[in-house]
Design a protein around this motif. Structure first.
Motif, PDB file in Angstrom:
ATOM      1  N   UNK A  50      -4.433  18.184  37.468  1.00 46.43           N
ATOM      2  CA  UNK A  50      -4.126  17.780  38.878  1.00 46.43           C
ATOM      3  C   UNK A  50      -4.204  16.791  38.740  1.00 46.43           C
ATOM      4  N   UNK A  51      -6.169  16.943  39.496  1.00 46.16           N
ATOM      5  CA  UNK A  51      -6.819  15.364  39.725  1.00 46.16           C
ATOM      6  C   UNK A  51      -6.179  14.224  38.372  1.00 46.16           C
ATOM      7  N   UNK A  52      -6.565  14.498  37.005  1.00 42.00           N
ATOM      8  CA  UNK A  52      -6.103  13.641  36.083  1.00 42.00           C
ATOM      9  C   UNK A  52      -4.846  12.657  36.801  1.00 42.00           C
ATOM     10  N   UNK A  53      -3.718  14.001  36.565  1.00 39.77           N
ATOM     11  CA  UNK A  53      -2.409  12.968  36.761  1.00 39.77           C
ATOM     12  C   UNK A  53      -2.570  12.502  37.774  1.00 39.77           C
ATOM     13  N   UNK A  54      -2.828  12.486  38.759  1.00 40.94           N
ATOM     14  CA  UNK A  54      -2.976  12.314  39.920  1.00 40.94           C
ATOM     15  C   UNK A  54      -3.208  11.112  40.225  1.00 40.94           C
ATOM     16  N   UNK A  59      -3.139   4.768  40.572  1.00 44.10           N
ATOM     17  CA  UNK A  59      -4.067   3.942  40.620  1.00 44.10           C
ATOM     18  C   UNK A  59      -4.586   3.599  42.110  1.00 44.10           C
ATOM     19  N   UNK A  60      -5.402   2.785  42.423  1.00 42.59           N
ATOM     20  CA  UNK A  60      -6.071   2.418  43.013  1.00 42.59           C
ATOM     21  C   UNK A  60      -5.322   0.519  43.521  1.00 42.59           C
ATOM     22  N   UNK A  61      -5.043   0.757  45.303  1.00 39.01           N
ATOM     23  CA  UNK A  61      -4.257  -0.858  45.159  1.00 39.01           C
ATOM     24  C   UNK A  61      -5.075  -1.884  44.667  1.00 39.01           C
ATOM     25  N   UNK A  62      -6.620  -1.981  44.049  1.00 36.15           N
ATOM     26  CA  UNK A  62      -7.307  -2.836  43.400  1.00 36.15           C
ATOM     27  C   UNK A  62      -6.596  -2.822  42.239  1.00 36.15           C
ATOM     28  N   UNK A  63      -6.354  -1.775  41.663  1.00 35.62           N
ATOM     29  CA  UNK A  63      -5.817  -1.719  40.193  1.00 35.62           C
ATOM     30  C   UNK A  63      -4.408  -2.281  40.341  1.00 35.62           C
ATOM     31  N   UNK A  97     -10.582 -10.909  43.002  1.00 35.90           N
ATOM     32  CA  UNK A  97     -11.763 -10.188  42.510  1.00 35.90           C
ATOM     33  C   UNK A  97     -13.496 -10.088  41.674  1.00 35.90           C
ATOM     34  N   UNK A  98     -14.001 -10.211  41.298  1.00 40.49           N
ATOM     35  CA  UNK A  98     -14.813  -9.468  40.644  1.00 40.49           C
ATOM     36  C   UNK A  98     -14.897  -8.362  40.911  1.00 40.49           C
ATOM     37  N   UNK A  99     -15.260  -7.814  41.344  1.00 43.52           N
ATOM     38  CA  UNK A  99     -14.669  -5.670  42.377  1.00 43.52           C
ATOM     39  C   UNK A  99     -13.747  -4.902  41.208  1.00 43.52           C
ATOM     40  N   UNK A 100     -12.375  -5.950  41.220  1.00 44.06           N
ATOM     41  CA  UNK A 100     -10.999  -5.605  41.188  1.00 44.06           C
ATOM     42  C   UNK A 100     -11.247  -5.760  39.497  1.00 44.06           C
ATOM     43  N   UNK A 106     -12.984   0.483  34.844  1.00 38.71           N
ATOM     44  CA  UNK A 106     -13.054   1.558  35.023  1.00 38.71           C
ATOM     45  C   UNK A 106     -11.474   2.111  34.534  1.00 38.71           C
ATOM     46  N   UNK A 107     -10.243   1.408  34.708  1.00 40.01           N
ATOM     47  CA  UNK A 107      -9.554   2.683  35.185  1.00 40.01           C
ATOM     48  C   UNK A 107      -9.261   2.405  34.017  1.00 40.01           C
ATOM     49  N   UNK A 108      -8.729   1.473  32.871  1.00 38.30           N
ATOM     50  CA  UNK A 108      -8.827   1.717  31.437  1.00 38.30           C
ATOM     51  C   UNK A 108      -8.900   2.405  30.616  1.00 38.30           C
ATOM     52  N   UNK A 109     -10.246   2.283  30.843  1.00 37.37           N
ATOM     53  CA  UNK A 109     -11.569   3.715  30.426  1.00 37.37           C
ATOM     54  C   UNK A 109     -11.749   5.240  30.908  1.00 37.37           C
TER      55      UNK A 109
END
Length: 412
Positions: A50-54, A59-63, A97-100, A106-109
């Motif tokens: 459930x956590x993974x599918x969520x 994805x976060x707004x930054x992603x 930004x660099x943070x984005x 991290x999302x791709x990983x």
């Protein structure tokens, strides 16, 4: 098979590939240990699903911001042509930004850990902007290479492989870490090069490089099998690097040996054709079972026979066809046809290997006396000229002081 399944479970547990994990647990429904372990983990697995599918669906707004930017292919292409695809330009003009970018990486990983290897495109996008020497860039290079291998995109994987190799060789990496990274790269190279045209030649070239040869010596001597096999499979590299691989086999024999290395030793170091024949039979069985070499099974046998024939013809001037057939594991008729091909040079990747004629009546092969090639003649003449020049220089150094002294006294 059960032992392998348990090891696979231990590896998959570290990833987000939960459906694959369940499949492995259910392969042996009658195994009590696996069944009990699966039942204990079932609740955790479902919660984690459930956590993974969520996370995948939200994805976060930054992603999302970075994903939407790269979805605009026309804009990205325009910025690339203007050489404006930099973090400074994106930060100033598109609020990225660099943070984005770090969150995007991290999302791709995360997607990669879920077995979604199309994340390769995301990693490629990340690398188009981030070209520094930080850990994330090196991780992205490795991640993209892994995705391409798992998707069997071999041409692109070769390009990605070269990018990882360049990063290891040129970036400021701690020497011990550099050694480990090269060891990993050598292992991954096997997947790529067996699926390339002239893969054996390319693999031999990689193993020949001094830094990677040192890696084999220090961390992974078992890769000597593939170094030796690559040299056998490549007639071109064999002519120039056979001595080097024989030296490595000899120096590393206390660490590693197998039928392939022992075959080369028996043939070129011990000149034991009976032993080489036995080792070749072992090699044929090994190559058919080896995951990376099995595609070269027929070629390996053929090239190994070429080596035996070359060496046998080098030390004998008259060869009994029946005896040669036995050495090559062929019938007499097959051995005769084989020698015809060797003399004519009609086999793949080779020119005429031996200068000989076949006496079919007496079932003999008569080897012609060795003749020097133009290259050998020039080399020997050059070596002779160098030696004579050195001798002349030495003599002049001795004569000149004596002549100077003679002229001095003559003037007096």
């Amino acid at each position: 098979a059960k032992v392998i399944t348990k090891e696979k479970i231990n590896v998959i547990k570290k990833t987000n590939m939960l459906e694959l994990l369940e499949e492995e647990y259910l392969k042996f429904p009658d195994d009590k240990d696996l069944k009990d372990e699966y039942n204990q983990l079932l609740l955790t697995i479902n919660d984690k699903k459930d956590d993974i599918f969520n996370k995948l669906d939200n994805p976060s707004p930054s992603v999302v911001k970075v994903i939407e930017f790269f979805n605009n292919e026309e804009l990205v292409s325009q910025l690339e042509s203007q050489q404006a695809l930099t973090i400074e330009h994106l930060s100033s003009n598109y609020n990225i930004t660099s943070s984005d970018l770090d969150n995007y990486y991290k999302y791709s990983k995360f997607k990669y850990d879920c077995g979604m290897y199309d994340s390769e495109k995301m990693l490629k996008n990340y690398l188009s902007i981030s070209q520094g020497s930080n850990t994330a860039v090196l991780g992205a290079l490795w991640g993209r290479l892994a995705c391409l291998i798992l998707m069997a995109e071999w041409d692109e994987a070769y390009v990605a492989f070269q990018a990882v190799k360049e990063a290891i060789d040129n970036r400021s990496v701690v020497p011990l870490d550099q050694l480990r990274l090269r060891a990993w790269l050598l292992h991954w190279a096997l997947f790529i090069f067996i699926n390339q045209d002239n893969g054996a030649e390319a693999l031999a070239d990689l193993f020949i490089e001094k830094s990677y040869l040192q890696t084999i010596e220090n961390l992974c001597p078992w890769l000597l099998r593939y170094y030796a096999a690559a040299i056998i499979l490549s007639p071109i590299r064999r002519r120039t690097h056979l001595r080097e691989v024989l030296a490595q086999i000899s120096s590393m024999s206390y660490l590693y040996n197998d039928p392939i290395t022992l075959f080369l030793e028996s043939l070129f170091k011990n000149f034991d054709f009976d032993e080489a024949q036995k080792r070749l039979i072992e090699c044929q069985d090994l190559v058919k079972k080896d995951f990376f070499l099995q595609v070269y099974s027929e070629k390996f046998t053929k090239e190994s026979r070429v080596l035996i024939c070359e060496m046998y013809c080098t030390i004998n001037r008259k060869i009994d066809l029946t005896l040669l057939a036995d050495k090559l594991q062929l019938t007499e008729d097959e051995a005769e046809r084989w020698m015809v091909d060797m003399i004519r040079g009609v086999s793949d990747d080779t020119t005429a290997i031996v200068d000989a004629k076949i006496d079919s009546t007496n079932k003999q092969i008569i080897i012609a006396p060795p003749s020097k090639s133009v290259y050998q003649v020039i080399t020997e003449k050059t070596r002779e000229l160098t030696s004579r020049s050195e001798a002349l220089s030495t003599n002049l150094q001795k004569i000149l002081p004596e002549q100077a002294l003679f002229l001095k006294y003559k003037k007096q």
